[in-house]
Motif scaffolding. Structure first.
Motif, PDB file in Angstrom:
ATOM      1  N   LEU A  19      -6.149   1.273  -7.899  1.00  0.00           N
ATOM      2  CA  LEU A  19      -5.473   1.700  -9.124  1.00  0.00           C
ATOM      3  C   LEU A  19      -6.318   1.453 -10.359  1.00  0.00           C
ATOM      4  O   LEU A  19      -6.324   2.255 -11.290  1.00  0.00           O
ATOM      5  CB  LEU A  19      -4.133   0.976  -9.268  1.00  0.00           C
ATOM      6  N   TYR A  76      -4.733   6.405   4.992  1.00  0.00           N
ATOM      7  CA  TYR A  76      -5.085   5.942   3.648  1.00  0.00           C
ATOM      8  C   TYR A  76      -6.602   5.959   3.469  1.00  0.00           C
ATOM      9  O   TYR A  76      -7.119   6.383   2.444  1.00  0.00           O
ATOM     10  CB  TYR A  76      -4.532   4.533   3.463  1.00  0.00           C
ATOM     11  N   THR A 103      -8.427   8.214   0.810  1.00  0.00           N
ATOM     12  CA  THR A 103      -9.205   7.565  -0.249  1.00  0.00           C
ATOM     13  C   THR A 103     -10.606   8.158  -0.307  1.00  0.00           C
ATOM     14  O   THR A 103     -11.115   8.480  -1.385  1.00  0.00           O
ATOM     15  CB  THR A 103      -9.291   6.054   0.009  1.00  0.00           C
ATOM     16  N   MET A 161       0.182   3.307 -11.909  1.00  0.00           N
ATOM     17  CA  MET A 161       0.518   4.476 -11.097  1.00  0.00           C
ATOM     18  C   MET A 161       1.197   5.542 -11.927  1.00  0.00           C
ATOM     19  O   MET A 161       0.915   6.727 -11.778  1.00  0.00           O
ATOM     20  CB  MET A 161       1.441   4.050  -9.955  1.00  0.00           C
ATOM     21  N   PRO A 179      -8.800  -0.785  -1.441  1.00  0.00           N
ATOM     22  CA  PRO A 179      -7.505  -0.093  -1.548  1.00  0.00           C
ATOM     23  C   PRO A 179      -6.334  -0.916  -1.003  1.00  0.00           C
ATOM     24  O   PRO A 179      -5.224  -0.807  -1.509  1.00  0.00           O
ATOM     25  CB  PRO A 179      -7.678   1.177  -0.714  1.00  0.00           C
ATOM     26  N   THR A 199       0.578   2.039  -3.158  1.00  0.00           N
ATOM     27  CA  THR A 199      -0.847   1.859  -2.913  1.00  0.00           C
ATOM     28  C   THR A 199      -1.095   0.816  -1.826  1.00  0.00           C
ATOM     29  O   THR A 199      -2.219   0.615  -1.417  1.00  0.00           O
ATOM     30  CB  THR A 199      -1.593   1.387  -4.176  1.00  0.00           C
TER      31      THR A 199
END
Lengths: 293, 204
Positions: free
Chosen positions: A120, A18, A22, A172, A77, A227
């Motif tokens: 998000l 992740y 990111t 999303m 995140p 997420t």
């Protein structure tokens, strides 16, 4: 544009992918993530179970470091870190005495003036901006995504401003629509997956995950998009277990939203998910992500 | 909900209710039992019919023993569905959390000692190193579990538990989720100074 970035512990460990994704995606969007210098654990949900004071003091330290960078926004995140930090910031604002007391021990003090955002919130804002429009998009074929938000994005243990609809969040969906991935309406997008209770109360957590999976399947989804690193870990790593327990035959991948965004931005599959199609081996993969084991 | 031996006492109900309200920060007396929380609770199926609204009733009636030992208090996932749906904005998850803390303070053995071990291991690890290293944290958690089981002299349980755990660890490794790198933060002295300050605080 520079943004302060708090990855949190799991983005250096079980959800390292992740962190990798990111950074790639934000770089593509022209947003430079400036990782906080010497950040520490925010305590997640555990600190609040043992010690209320530390549940605020731990994120306060990170907030202080973030404010010292003089950047306008702190991006987090990890959903648990985001929730914890946002709640602590509001609690400090509402309780100036406590803020004073915590600040006395901090080398970089917090005054609560940095905006704390989840990934998000940033993406939702970006897809309407110029930076996003200038990126040529690659079409991703064959996906029908069920967007799974989990608890921490919209529900907080304290009265804070929520960035989205609490029961039916749309961030999303909006982001995925912008990159041309069809999404579905479904029931369990904010149902709890059991989170860490998969470790100490496994059976109950597996039942919850199966519920989520069944509904996504019934709506015709072929992948879950998340997420939260905890949700991703649970829904993916326990998939064999909960599907077998509840007699579900189908399996589906659980993507971080950054993976789909990366693919849409034309980043190669190998680069956005290193070793994704290799035989699984944790050690090899650690090296690929540029980290000495 | 209540055991037969439970006898209502106005004073103890009042004291208990006010302590819960102060520690959790929730105005539980405004609950009018509409049961929206009950309808949304994801663990309600597994709690012997103790739903969030009934938990609040237990506290208000001063049924201390039930409130501290019932299934919901220990199985609550802290997902806050009850809190966001409550028309009076009572975050019952925080009430359950407070009850757990009170039970642990009182030295009551929780029904699920692994719960306590997990969060203690996590919290201690974050204080000690400033960052969580999953292998170290899970290691401490398992040691705590083994120690608890040893005290109860259930050797077989330890073996079956270790088997399940090593499977879990292997699964994590296979899925590229187990990392051997070690992380810590230099701000550990700040954190430990803050921790010293927190001693003896029952609520913030």
């Amino acid at each position: 544009m520079d943004l302060a970035y708090y990855p949190g512990c799991s983005l250096y460990q079980s959800a390292k992918l992740y962190n990798h994704q990111t950074n790639l995606v934000f770089e593509r969007l022209g947003l430079h993530l400036q990782e906080l210098d010497d950040w520490s654990c925010c305590g997640a949900t555990s600190a609040g179970k043992i010690n209320d004071f530390m549940a605020i003091a731990l994120p306060a330290r990170n907030l202080g470091i973030a404010e010292a960078t003089n950047l306008p926004e702190l991006v987090i995140p990890c959903a648990a870190c985001y929730s914890r930090t946002k709640v602590a910031q509001k609690q400090l604002q509402d309780n100036p005495l406590l803020q004073n007391e915590i600040n006395l021990e901090l080398s970089r003090q917090t005054f609560g003036n940095i905006k704390v955002s989840s990934i998000l919130e940033v993406l939702w804002r970006e897809i309407n901006g110029e930076r996003f429009e200038s990126i040529p998009l690659t079409k991703i074929e064959g996906l029908k995504a069920a967007c799974y938000y989990g608890c921490m994005y919209t529900r907080f243990p304290y009265d804070v401003e929520v960035a989205d609809n609490v029961e039916n969040p749309q961030a999303m969906e909006t982001v995925l629509k912008a990159i041309g991935v069809p999404t579905l309406d479904w029931n369990h997008k904010t149902l709890c997956c059991g989170a860490s209770s998969v470790v100490y109360n496994t059976e109950a957590a597996l039942d919850l995950m199966a519920k989520i999976m069944k509904d996504a399947l019934a709506r015709g989804a072929n992948c879950l998009v998340v997420t939260c690193p905890m949700c991703q870990m649970n829904m993916e790593s326990q998939q064999e277990k909960y599907c077998r327990k509840h007699g579900i035959k189908e399996r589906m991948p659980v993507y971080f939203i950054t993976e789909l965004l990366g693919l849409a931005f034309g980043i190669s599959r190998e680069e956005i998910h290193p070793g994704g199609n290799l035989p699984p081996n944790g050690l090899e993969w650690s090296k690929m992500c540029g980290d000495s084991v | 909900m209540s055991t037969e031996e439970f006898q209502y006492s106005h004073l103890s109900a009042q004291v208990f209710t006010s302590e819960i309200m102060a520690r959790s920060g929730q105005d539980i007396t405004s609950c009018y039992q509409c049961k929206r929380c009950a309808a949304g609770c994801p663990v309600a199926e597994q709690t012997d019919m103790v739903t969030p609204n009934r938990l609040i009733r237990m506290v208000i009636l001063g049924d201390i023993e039930q409130a501290l030992t019932n299934q919901l208090t220990w199985k609550c996932l802290f997902c806050h569905t009850c809190g966001t749906r409550c028309p009076n904005n009572i975050k019952t998850g925080r009430v359950a959390d407070t009850l757990k803390k009170m039970a642990l303070d009182a030295g009551l053995d929780p029904q699920n000692p692994e719960y306590k071990n997990f969060h203690k291991a996590f919290f201690n690890h974050s204080l000690r190193w400033g960052k969580i290293n999953e292998i170290g944290m899970m290691g401490e958690y398992e040691l705590r579990n083994i120690w608890d089981t040893m005290k109860k002299r259930k050797v077989r349980k330890i073996i079956s538990h270790m088997k399940a755990r090593s499977q879990f660890a292997w699964e994590m490794f296979r899925q590229k989720r187990l990392h051997l790198s070690f992380h810590s933060s230099k701000g550990r002295d700040e954190i430990s100074r803050l921790y010293k300050k927190s001693a003896g605080r029952k609520w913030i």
